[in-house]
Write a protein that holds these residues in place. Structure first.
Motif, PDB file in Angstrom:
ATOM      1  N   TYR A 173       0.871  -1.124   0.042  1.00  0.00           N
ATOM      2  CA  TYR A 173      -0.074  -0.047   0.200  1.00  0.00           C
ATOM      3  C   TYR A 173       1.036   1.181  -0.101  1.00  0.00           C
ATOM      4  O   TYR A 173       0.556   2.168  -0.594  1.00  0.00           O
ATOM      5  N   VAL A 174       1.961   1.103   0.789  1.00  0.00           N
ATOM      6  CA  VAL A 174       2.803   2.461   0.837  1.00  0.00           C
ATOM      7  C   VAL A 174       3.560   2.637  -0.517  1.00  0.00           C
ATOM      8  O   VAL A 174       3.589   3.553  -1.148  1.00  0.00           O
ATOM      9  N   LEU A 175       3.998   1.376  -1.262  1.00  0.00           N
ATOM     10  CA  LEU A 175       4.484   1.478  -2.683  1.00  0.00           C
ATOM     11  C   LEU A 175       3.723   2.284  -3.403  1.00  0.00           C
ATOM     12  O   LEU A 175       3.928   2.823  -4.538  1.00  0.00           O
ATOM     13  N   GLY A 176       2.293   1.577  -3.563  1.00  0.00           N
ATOM     14  CA  GLY A 176       1.280   2.439  -4.457  1.00  0.00           C
ATOM     15  C   GLY A 176       0.814   3.630  -3.912  1.00  0.00           C
ATOM     16  O   GLY A 176       0.077   4.360  -4.599  1.00  0.00           O
ATOM     17  N   GLY A 177       1.560   4.343  -3.041  1.00  0.00           N
ATOM     18  CA  GLY A 177       1.168   5.749  -2.474  1.00  0.00           C
ATOM     19  C   GLY A 177      -0.262   5.761  -2.069  1.00  0.00           C
ATOM     20  O   GLY A 177      -0.643   6.819  -2.076  1.00  0.00           O
ATOM     21  N   HIS A 178      -0.709   4.670  -1.352  1.00  0.00           N
ATOM     22  CA  HIS A 178      -1.981   4.781  -0.804  1.00  0.00           C
ATOM     23  C   HIS A 178      -2.386   5.336   0.243  1.00  0.00           C
ATOM     24  O   HIS A 178      -3.329   6.124   0.667  1.00  0.00           O
TER      25      HIS A 178
END
Lengths: 202, 202
Positions: A173-178
């Motif tokens: 989720y962090v990698l996807g910028g969520h």
């Protein structure tokens, strides 16, 4: 007289280029040609060190894993020879989250590798033993450190599976910028609170 | 007289080929040429419907998400008009795990899309609102249904972040073959036990 070639140096140069291409354009974009261009050598030279795409992928993941191990070692060291289980797991798992650009780049490589191996089970199989060992280690720490284990409220094996899944999912989720890294860290601490009981030190 | 072309039918045919290539060879292998070969049409024809690789990727994920929504709808329906929060979340999240071949195939596409967007933040941004809405929904269910919220042992927002991360992480470990679906389901139930307190019905 032929020029003396330092193979180790050249392999490191090519490996560096491979990791750069993977971090910037995605591991799925990695090809002999891309890596050769980034390393400023011929495609044939790259093929001399990495014969197939699988070999390049496996190598890239091995680099990421080595870096992670080194990060975890550094993060855990200040906790002394016999760290408290919760503090140990916290230091370890927080270190594996993509909280800065360096770890984001490595996280992207790991994620691409996961996607790659999801359709190539044989390449993934090499990692199963490591996952099993990590799960056993985490379960052992929970069994040793959580007061909620004794009365059956927490099952060490199941909550170890859950805890590693949380870490993996938060990273994605962090990698996807969520959400920002702080949200992931807060959720990790909340998860440790669920497993170990509220932390009186916080 | 020119042959009448049913555009919707042809688009569906190409979309089908796209999903087949993605599920079998990995979404990262998807190219105009691959999809054209699988659909038995020309690359130019594929390009008529999907102009770029980004468009194909976004479309593939949209198909997976629609299927997931339909699965969740079917799984939640038997619970009636006002399902209990824990039962609702359990039905919903279990349905999103890659527990059978159909969901494994869709899970691989979703995973590849995640890896793809991790290096292309603009493509990922379209999903942020959906994630925020899903997190708010899950947090609302936890706030409404968990007896551990009142005394502060469970924070609805943080445990919603954790619960969705668990689901995502379990899916990834199952796709990688690290443990069987039953282990993931047991860990999901253990997570719900941590958030809602032990389930007296189990």
């Amino acid at each position: 007289m032929p020029k003396r070639v330092d193979h180790r140096e050249r392999r490191a140069l090519i490996a560096d280029a491979l990791m750069r291409v993977a971090a910037e354009q995605g591991l799925e974009a990695v090809s002999l040609r891309h890596v050769a261009a980034a390393a400023e050598v011929s495609p044939g030279m790259v093929q001399h060190y990495f014969r197939t795409r699988d070999e390049m992928m496996v190598f890239a993941l091995a680099v990421v894993r080595e870096r992670n191990e080194e990060r975890v070692r550094r993060a855990v060291e200040p906790l002394g020879a016999t760290p408290a289980p919760r503090a140990l797991l916290r230091a370890m798992l927080a270190e594996l989250l993509p909280l800065d650009e360096e770890r984001r780049a490595d996280g992207r490589v790991a994620l691409a590798f996961l996607a790659y191996t999801a359709v190539r089970p044989a390449v993934a199989a090499a990692l199963h033993d490591e996952t099993a060992a990590l799960l056993a280690f985490v379960a052992g720490q929970i069994a040793a450190g959580s007061p909620l284990v004794a009365d059956g409220r927490v099952d060490p094996e199941r909550s170890a599976v859950g805890l590693l899944a949380v870490m993996e999912g938060l990273g994605i989720y962090v990698l996807g910028g969520h959400y920002p890294p702080e949200t992931a860290l807060a959720a990790l601490d909340a998860q440790l609170d669920l497993i170990f009981g509220a932390d009186p030190a916080r």
